[in-house]
Design an enzyme around this catalytic site. Structure first.
Site, PDB file in Angstrom:
ATOM      1  N   TYR A 128      -1.911  -1.559  10.202  1.00  0.00           N
ATOM      2  CA  TYR A 128      -2.023  -1.744   8.742  1.00  0.00           C
ATOM      3  C   TYR A 128      -0.778  -1.185   8.046  1.00  0.00           C
ATOM      4  O   TYR A 128      -0.165  -1.856   7.210  1.00  0.00           O
ATOM      5  CB  TYR A 128      -3.286  -1.049   8.234  1.00  0.00           C
ATOM      6  CG  TYR A 128      -3.555  -1.212   6.742  1.00  0.00           C
ATOM      7  CD1 TYR A 128      -4.289  -2.295   6.270  1.00  0.00           C
ATOM      8  CD2 TYR A 128      -3.087  -0.274   5.825  1.00  0.00           C
ATOM      9  CE1 TYR A 128      -4.549  -2.435   4.905  1.00  0.00           C
ATOM     10  CE2 TYR A 128      -3.344  -0.411   4.466  1.00  0.00           C
ATOM     11  CZ  TYR A 128      -4.082  -1.490   4.004  1.00  0.00           C
ATOM     12  OH  TYR A 128      -4.337  -1.633   2.658  1.00  0.00           O
TER      13      TYR A 128
ATOM     14  N   SER B 237       0.861  -1.190   0.000  1.00  0.00           N
ATOM     15  CA  SER B 237       0.000   0.000   0.000  1.00  0.00           C
ATOM     16  C   SER B 237       0.893   1.236   0.000  1.00  0.00           C
ATOM     17  O   SER B 237       2.018   1.195   0.529  1.00  0.00           O
ATOM     18  CB  SER B 237      -0.876   0.018   1.253  1.00  0.00           C
ATOM     19  OG  SER B 237      -1.450   1.296   1.421  1.00  0.00           O
TER      20      SER B 237
HETATM   21  N1  LIG Z   1      -8.673  -0.465  -1.499  1.00  0.00           N
HETATM   22  C1  LIG Z   1      -7.562   0.250  -1.290  1.00  0.00           C
HETATM   23  O1  LIG Z   1      -7.578   1.499  -1.262  1.00  0.00           O
HETATM   24  C2  LIG Z   1      -6.248  -0.429  -1.105  1.00  0.00           C
HETATM   25  C3  LIG Z   1      -5.094   0.367  -1.127  1.00  0.00           C
HETATM   26  C4  LIG Z   1      -3.856  -0.244  -0.937  1.00  0.00           C
HETATM   27  C5  LIG Z   1      -3.779  -1.602  -0.738  1.00  0.00           C
HETATM   28  N2  LIG Z   1      -4.911  -2.354  -0.727  1.00  0.00           N
HETATM   29  C6  LIG Z   1      -4.753  -3.796  -0.508  1.00  0.00           C
HETATM   30  O2  LIG Z   1      -5.316  -4.504  -1.591  1.00  0.00           O
HETATM   31  C7  LIG Z   1      -5.778  -5.783  -1.132  1.00  0.00           C
HETATM   32  C8  LIG Z   1      -7.216  -5.985  -1.569  1.00  0.00           C
HETATM   33  O3  LIG Z   1      -8.007  -4.996  -0.957  1.00  0.00           O
HETATM   34  P1  LIG Z   1      -9.434  -4.544  -1.501  1.00  0.00           P
HETATM   35  O4  LIG Z   1      -9.473  -3.084  -1.384  1.00  0.00           O
HETATM   36  O5  LIG Z   1      -9.727  -5.208  -2.794  1.00  0.00           O
HETATM   37  O6  LIG Z   1     -10.358  -5.130  -0.331  1.00  0.00           O
HETATM   38  P2  LIG Z   1     -11.831  -5.763  -0.357  1.00  0.00           P
HETATM   39  O7  LIG Z   1     -12.320  -5.618   1.041  1.00  0.00           O
HETATM   40  O8  LIG Z   1     -12.640  -5.194  -1.469  1.00  0.00           O
HETATM   41  O9  LIG Z   1     -11.546  -7.289  -0.681  1.00  0.00           O
HETATM   42  C9  LIG Z   1     -10.764  -8.082   0.184  1.00  0.00           C
HETATM   43  C10 LIG Z   1     -11.012  -9.553  -0.095  1.00  0.00           C
HETATM   44  O10 LIG Z   1     -10.207 -10.296   0.826  1.00  0.00           O
HETATM   45  C11 LIG Z   1     -11.021 -11.291   1.451  1.00  0.00           C
HETATM   46  N3  LIG Z   1     -10.501 -11.569   2.781  1.00  0.00           N
HETATM   47  C12 LIG Z   1     -10.502 -10.767   3.878  1.00  0.00           C
HETATM   48  N4  LIG Z   1      -9.966 -11.408   4.923  1.00  0.00           N
HETATM   49  C13 LIG Z   1      -9.599 -12.640   4.480  1.00  0.00           C
HETATM   50  C14 LIG Z   1      -8.997 -13.768   5.091  1.00  0.00           C
HETATM   51  N5  LIG Z   1      -8.675 -13.787   6.399  1.00  0.00           N
HETATM   52  N6  LIG Z   1      -8.763 -14.856   4.330  1.00  0.00           N
HETATM   53  C15 LIG Z   1      -9.104 -14.873   3.019  1.00  0.00           C
HETATM   54  N7  LIG Z   1      -9.700 -13.851   2.391  1.00  0.00           N
HETATM   55  C16 LIG Z   1      -9.934 -12.747   3.123  1.00  0.00           C
HETATM   56  C17 LIG Z   1     -12.422 -10.680   1.472  1.00  0.00           C
HETATM   57  O11 LIG Z   1     -13.429 -11.680   1.624  1.00  0.00           O
HETATM   58  C18 LIG Z   1     -12.465  -9.975   0.123  1.00  0.00           C
HETATM   59  O12 LIG Z   1     -12.884 -10.827  -0.917  1.00  0.00           O
HETATM   60  C19 LIG Z   1      -5.586  -5.768   0.386  1.00  0.00           C
HETATM   61  O13 LIG Z   1      -4.372  -6.408   0.701  1.00  0.00           O
HETATM   62  C20 LIG Z   1      -5.492  -4.302   0.715  1.00  0.00           C
HETATM   63  O14 LIG Z   1      -4.792  -4.050   1.898  1.00  0.00           O
HETATM   64  C21 LIG Z   1      -6.142  -1.802  -0.911  1.00  0.00           C
END
Ligand SMILES: NC(=O)c1ccc[n+]([C@@H]2O[C@H](COP(=O)([O-])OP(=O)(O)OC[C@H]3O[C@@H](n4cnc5c(N)ncnc54)[C@H](O)[C@@H]3O)[C@@H](O)[C@H]2O)c1
Length: 257
Positions: free
Chosen positions: A159, A146
């Site tokens: 985080y 991130s």
């Molecule tokens: N959305 C953002 O702004 C952003 C920014 C930087 C990094 N990220 C990273 O990108 C990745 C995806 O995030 P996103 O925004 O798509 O989130 P999201 O909440 O839309 O999706 C996350 C997915 O992970 C699954 N999940 C959660 N906990 C879990 C577990 N213990 N075991 C298996 N699956 C699990 C959920 O069911 C979901 O399908 C994450 O690592 C997040 O930290 C997101």
């Protein structure tokens, strides 16, 4: 590594960035194991219809990435279903729901670290053990970091620390190249459900939407695909922000002593 004919495991592939990555992989002729705690109704049937013309190109395995046995069975599932396993996308992640300084116990921060960092180390280790079991096998890993690893904000202390750990781990894995390439993508704010975790996070995404300062999941999925396909990339973390081209964060890459 060209995606066509490969088998990828995408953790957290049901929603958000993971789901967009799954669709990109399928679109390019890959097969995918979605390892997630939940799966949408009819999701796998729909993916197989759309991308496989009815053939099995996507499967779901119930996996909580914080449970080691689930990680072991996820790798086994890929091999049982598709007879190979080439790519791991460590995408599953959560935001914390509590204020770090107000917490009365460690449960929230422990879960954030376990989901966003420890699982990445543990599943990558299992994947590397698999690829190292045969001199002919090669593998690629892409981790989700991130922007908060580099530009932390006070809202998500565990985080931020977990994502900084992911970046460090990715650089450390550089020495596994050329047999195994490990890269990371560090997105800015992306329009997904992850912001449902706290009122502070929801307010931040709302503010950024108003400033047109958010990305869509497909923007990140495309960079993940590039990290898989570009054989010259290893140990790199690529930042993806709205309105500027992706750029590599310069970090020291570990070399074999
Ligand atoms: N959305 C953002 O702004 C952003 C920014 C930087 C990094 N990220 C990273 O990108 C990745 C995806 O995030 P996103 O925004 O798509 O989130 P999201 O909440 O839309 O999706 C996350 C997915 O992970 C699954 N999940 C959660 N906990 C879990 C577990 N213990 N075991 C298996 N699956 C699990 C959920 O069911 C979901 O399908 C994450 O690592 C997040 O930290 C997101």
């Amino acid at each position: 590594m060209k995606i066509k004919g490969t088998v990828s495991i995408v953790t957290g592939g049901t929603l958000g960035i993971g789901r967009a990555t799954v669709e990109q992989l399928l679109e390019l002729g890959g097969k995918v194991v979605i390892a997630d705690i939940k799966c949408g109704d009819g999701m796998i049937e729909e993916l197989n219809r759309k991308y496989g013309g009815g053939d099995k190109v996507a499967v779901y395995t119930k996996c909580n990435v914080t449970v080691h046995d689930d990680l072991v069975s996820t790798i086994s599932k890929a091999i049982e279903e598709f007879e190979r396993f080439d790519v791991l996308v460590n995408n599953a992640g959560i935001g914390g729901s509590q204020s770090f300084w107000d917490a009365q116990d460690t449960s929230d921060s422990d879960l954030v670290i376990a989901t966003n960092l420890t699982s990445v180390l543990n599943l990558t280790r299992l994947a590397v053990q698999h690829w190292n079991s045969d001199p002919e096998l090669t593998g690629v890993v892409v981790n989700l970091a991130s922007i908060l690893a580099f530009e932390p904000m006070p809202g998500g202390i565990p985080y931020n620390a977990a994502k900084a750990g992911v970046v460090n781990f990715t650089s450390t894995c550089a020495y596994l190249h050329p047999k195994i390439r490990v890269n990371a993508v560090a997105p800015g704010f992306v329009n997904t459900d992850i912001f449902q975790c706290s009122a502070l996070a929801l307010a931040e995404i709302k503010r950024r939407r108003e400033l047109n300062d958010v990305l869509e999941p497909i923007d990140i999925a495309k960079q993940i695909i590039k990290c898989i396909e570009d054989d010259s990339m290893y140990g790199e973390t690529v930042s993806v922000h709205p309105n500027i081209p992706p750029f590599v964060r310069k970090l020291h890459k570990a070399v074999y002593p």
